[in-house]
Write an enzyme that holds these catalytic residues in place. Structure first.
Site, PDB file in Angstrom:
ATOM      1  N   GLY A 269     -13.994   6.161  -6.912  1.00 27.20           N
ATOM      2  CA  GLY A 269     -15.332   5.685  -7.226  1.00 27.20           C
ATOM      3  C   GLY A 269     -16.002   6.450  -8.350  1.00 27.20           C
TER       4      GLY A 269
ATOM      5  N   VAL B 262      -7.901   9.523 -12.819  1.00 29.78           N
ATOM      6  CA  VAL B 262      -6.970  10.624 -13.019  1.00 29.78           C
ATOM      7  C   VAL B 262      -5.822  10.166 -13.908  1.00 29.78           C
ATOM      8  CG1 VAL B 262      -5.472  12.326 -11.908  1.00 29.78           C
ATOM      9  CG2 VAL B 262      -7.575  11.575 -10.765  1.00 29.78           C
TER      10      VAL B 262
ATOM     11  N   ASP C 258     -15.027  17.294   2.366  1.00 28.80           N
ATOM     12  CA  ASP C 258     -14.404  15.996   2.065  1.00 28.80           C
ATOM     13  C   ASP C 258     -12.898  16.042   2.313  1.00 28.80           C
ATOM     14  OD1 ASP C 258     -14.613  13.337   1.415  1.00 28.80           O
ATOM     15  OD2 ASP C 258     -14.506  13.642  -0.757  1.00 28.80           O
TER      16      ASP C 258
ATOM     17  N   LEU D 105      -2.883   7.818 -13.252  1.00 25.66           N
ATOM     18  CA  LEU D 105      -2.273   8.148 -11.959  1.00 25.66           C
ATOM     19  C   LEU D 105      -3.035   7.538 -10.795  1.00 25.66           C
ATOM     20  CD1 LEU D 105      -1.487  11.946 -12.537  1.00 25.66           C
ATOM     21  CD2 LEU D 105       0.121  10.034 -12.655  1.00 25.66           C
ATOM     22  N   GLY D 106      -4.327   7.382 -10.942  1.00 18.80           N
ATOM     23  CA  GLY D 106      -5.137   6.850  -9.845  1.00 18.80           C
ATOM     24  C   GLY D 106      -6.588   6.756 -10.260  1.00 18.80           C
TER      25      GLY D 106
END
Length: 340
Positions: free
Chosen positions: A47, A51, A161, A43-44
């Site tokens: 760093g 996922v 974050d 999915l992605g």
């Protein structure tokens, strides 16, 4: 090596004992491979983690976040699991399980069909476009989730974050805050964090006091700053509008440019009257959130009240004049830790 391994599992055992039945389910790495069909559907990637899409044995779709590298004794990993395990809110992503097996570490989250807010945040790189009213509702949802983290839990959770990449959207574009890897727990009575020895956050969203204590103590107001920068991004599309006009004035950073436009009644896009009011409200609230000194920023409770009030009731804040280091705007997705 054996001592380190023993400490790792002592941390896990201690966590499971403390949280008991409230702890998320622990999975083996073999089962993680099975859930993700051998990590076949990515999915992605960031760093520190990749996922993958997966499916549990009951048919439920999940997102499996597999950490690329493990550091130390696993305390940061357990901190993330412990932080998110304390939450139960419609605007916080649900952690369904985790894997801690040797150097293999993974987190299993509910699957969010529309992915992260990042792909909708910047006009120049948008895969899709969202109506301004949808973006406004997303902003309200994120504020509600942050307010819950700051004062709705037994222990206050500071995220550290907040950025578009860490906001996930479900099928109805309802936002959920994710990625608690940098989060810190503190008591509701603590106004500032005195024990944090490194600056944490993402370039372009870090509050001034996080990388320089001369601006004030680190607290929940640091999340407020990150929220303000993020809302400016999604309403104005920073990567798209930093064009010739702003490049010719290298001393003007993004919020100042927005502030000048607001002063002169200039909209960022072509909008109807209702959209103009929403845009102005979001920008005004954001500018209040990114005040240099934490004591001058609103709490997330006050942010929600401002978003729900009429735009005519919102005052113009003073002009912004300082942010995270200015060279960071071009690399806003890079998460860092800066040793003081």
């Amino acid at each position: 090596m054996w001592k380190a391994k023993g400490k790792n599992y002592q941390n896990i055992d201690a966590f499971l004992k403390v949280y008991g039945s409230l702890a998320p389910k622990q999975y083996t790495y073999a089962l993680i491979r099975k859930i993700t069909s051998g990590f076949s559907d990515k999915l992605g990637e960031g760093g520190y983690a990749v996922v993958y899409k997966g499916k549990l044995c009951n048919g439920r779709l999940v997102a499996v976040k597999l950490l690329k590298q493990s550091k130390g004794s696993g305390e940061d990993f357990i901190n993330e699991v412990a932080s998110i395990s304390r939450t139960n809110h419609v605007n916080i992503v649900a952690l369904l399980g985790f894997c801690f097996e040797g150097n293999k570490r993974a987190l299993i989250y509910e699957f969010m069909s529309n992915g992260s807010l990042e792909k909708f945040a910047y006009h120049g790189a948008r895969e899709h476009t969202l109506p301004l009213e949808t973006l406004f509702n997303i902003g309200v949802g994120i504020a509600t989730g942050l307010d819950y983290l700051h004062r709705g839990c037994n222990a206050r959770i500071l995220h550290f974050d907040i950025k578009p990449h860490n906001i996930l959207l479900d099928e109805e574009f309802r936002p959920k805050i994710s990625d608690f890897g940098l989060a810190r727990l503190c008591s509701q009575q603590e106004n500032t964090i005195s024990t944090m020895d490194i600056a944490r956050g993402t370039i372009g969203y870090i509050a001034p006091e996080v990388f320089c204590r001369n601006f004030g103590g680190v607290s929940h107001k640091s999340d407020v700053y990150s929220y303000g920068m993020m809302i400016l991004d999604i309403v104005c599309g920073r990567k798209n509008i930093i064009s010739d006009e702003i490049q010719q004035s290298s001393n003007m950073y993004f919020p100042q440019w927005i502030y000048k436009r607001l002063q002169h009644g200039e909209e960022v896009g072509i909008l109807n009257d209702h959209e103009k009011a929403l845009e102005r409200k979001m920008i005004l609230v954001s500018l209040w959130c990114i005040r240099t000194y934490p004591s001058n920023r609103p709490s997330m409770t006050q942010v929600i009240e401002m978003l729900q009030s009429g735009v005519e009731l919102l005052q113009m804040p003073p002009e912004p004049y300082i942010s995270s280091p200015p060279t960071l705007a071009n690399n806003s997705s890079e998460t860092i830790s800066l040793v003081e």
